[in-house]
Scaffold this active site. Structure first.
Site, PDB file in Angstrom:
ATOM      1  N   HIS A 207       7.215 -15.999  -3.123  1.00 11.56           N
ATOM      2  CA  HIS A 207       7.263 -16.472  -4.520  1.00 11.56           C
ATOM      3  C   HIS A 207       7.671 -15.265  -5.379  1.00 11.56           C
ATOM      4  CE1 HIS A 207       5.236 -19.094  -7.761  1.00 11.56           C
ATOM      5  NE2 HIS A 207       5.531 -17.977  -8.403  1.00 11.56           N
ATOM      6  N   CYS A 240       4.080 -15.468 -16.293  1.00 10.66           N
ATOM      7  CA  CYS A 240       2.648 -15.616 -16.043  1.00 10.66           C
ATOM      8  C   CYS A 240       1.938 -15.288 -17.338  1.00 10.66           C
ATOM      9  CB  CYS A 240       2.165 -14.698 -14.927  1.00 10.66           C
ATOM     10  SG  CYS A 240       0.377 -14.803 -14.695  1.00 10.66           S
TER      11      CYS A 240
HETATM   12 MG    MG Z   1       5.506 -17.792 -10.520  1.00  8.49          MG
END
Ligand code: MG
Length: 300
Positions: A207, A240
């Protein structure tokens, strides 16, 4: 050079992508996004997150979204669960697949979920055990595997230890997240070579975030180590909220374009994916990436 002949893509846009957008997307449009992505050919899609709506308002009503999806057979519709309350909500909306997450550093864990790695792993072990009793499949995430916004360097041994635990608890896949996008290809090879010694290659996903434009290079490096499960996000949505400086996830359309060029099967139709990228970019009042514009321009 050996590359896999096909890969599994895990589309994270409807969760990891949307949770970072300033614009709220309606329930109907979240459902439509998920169904369009399934129509593109994704067989694994993150659909939402069962967390506090005050903390992440973009993910409010994830149960309702989930219940409105026309689920395709053999596809994974993944719901992120942060704690016991999240698991109870997942059970009540009859989610078949959930995801749990931990961080590779105490500094990030304390900042993101306000507890140490040890405390969070104990909670995850309980959640996975209870989910398995309900016949749910559980995906595990480890964030900050190649760098931490608070602590800097991350120990590979720590990532291996956590991956082994998640696998032992019963996670069917462990996704290794470079949450702030600071990893480079040789680091990726070093990390994956180590993790492959503790859990099966078939259970490892990667990821990557594109903070420094390293995602495709890192994925190419990962493919060379035999990894064949990759997370990506339509239109490169993401970031994020709790990692300062983190930029978007690797864009699914860039990834599919590269994999097509490598003759690696994904099952995803690039034209439909680009149309879906435009669809969500319009809803978010956000320009599609330049690369998407170019790909579309080349088509007409
Ligand atoms: Mg991500």
């Amino acid at each position: 050079m050996e590359l896999p002949s096909q890969v599994k893509l895990v589309e994270v846009g409807p969760r990891d992508g949307l949770q970072n957008q300033p614009v709220m997307v309606s329930i109907a449009h979240r459902v439509e996004l998920i169904e369009r992505l399934a129509q593109c050919g994704f067989s694994a899609i993150e659909t939402g997150s069962l967390v506090s709506a005050q903390r992440i308002p973009q993910m409010a009503n994830s149960e309702i979204v989930y219940q409105h999806i026309h689920q395709r057979p053999n596809a994974e519709y993944i719901m992120l669960v942060a704690n016991q309350q999240g698991l109870a909500r997942a059970i009540s909306c009859q989610a078949k697949t959930i995801a749990v997450f931990c961080a590779a550093t105490d500094a990030f864990s304390l900042n993101n979920i306000h507890c140490s790695i040890d405390v969070s792993m104990a909670s995850i072990q309980t959640i996975v055990g209870q989910a398995k009793e309900k016949n749910m499949a559980v995906r595990g995430y480890i964030s900050c595997v190649l760098g931490c916004p608070f602590q800097g360097v991350v120990q590979i041994d720590k990532v291996c230890e956590l991956a082994a635990k998640l696998y032992e608890y019963g996670c069917y896949e462990v996704s290794l997240g470079d949450t702030i996008g600071v990893g480079t290809p040789l680091q990726v090879i070093e990390l994956l070579s180590a993790v492959k010694k503790v859990i099966p290659t078939d259970t490892i996903a990667v990821h990557f975030h594109d903070t420094y434009g390293q995602s495709l290079a890192n994925i190419f490096a990962a493919l060379q180590t035999g990894i064949h499960i990759i997370d990506s996000s339509v239109s490169g949505l993401g970031g994020c909220p709790f990692a300062p400086g983190a930029s978007g996830n690797i864009s699914s359309e860039d990834l599919v374009f590269m994999l097509n060029g490598l003759s690696i099967k994904t099952g995803v139709n690039l034209d439909e994916l680009i149309a879906t990228s435009w669809f969500i970019a319009d809803l978010l009042d956000r320009p599609p990436t330049a690369k998407v514009t170019l790909a579309n321009a080349a088509k007409h």
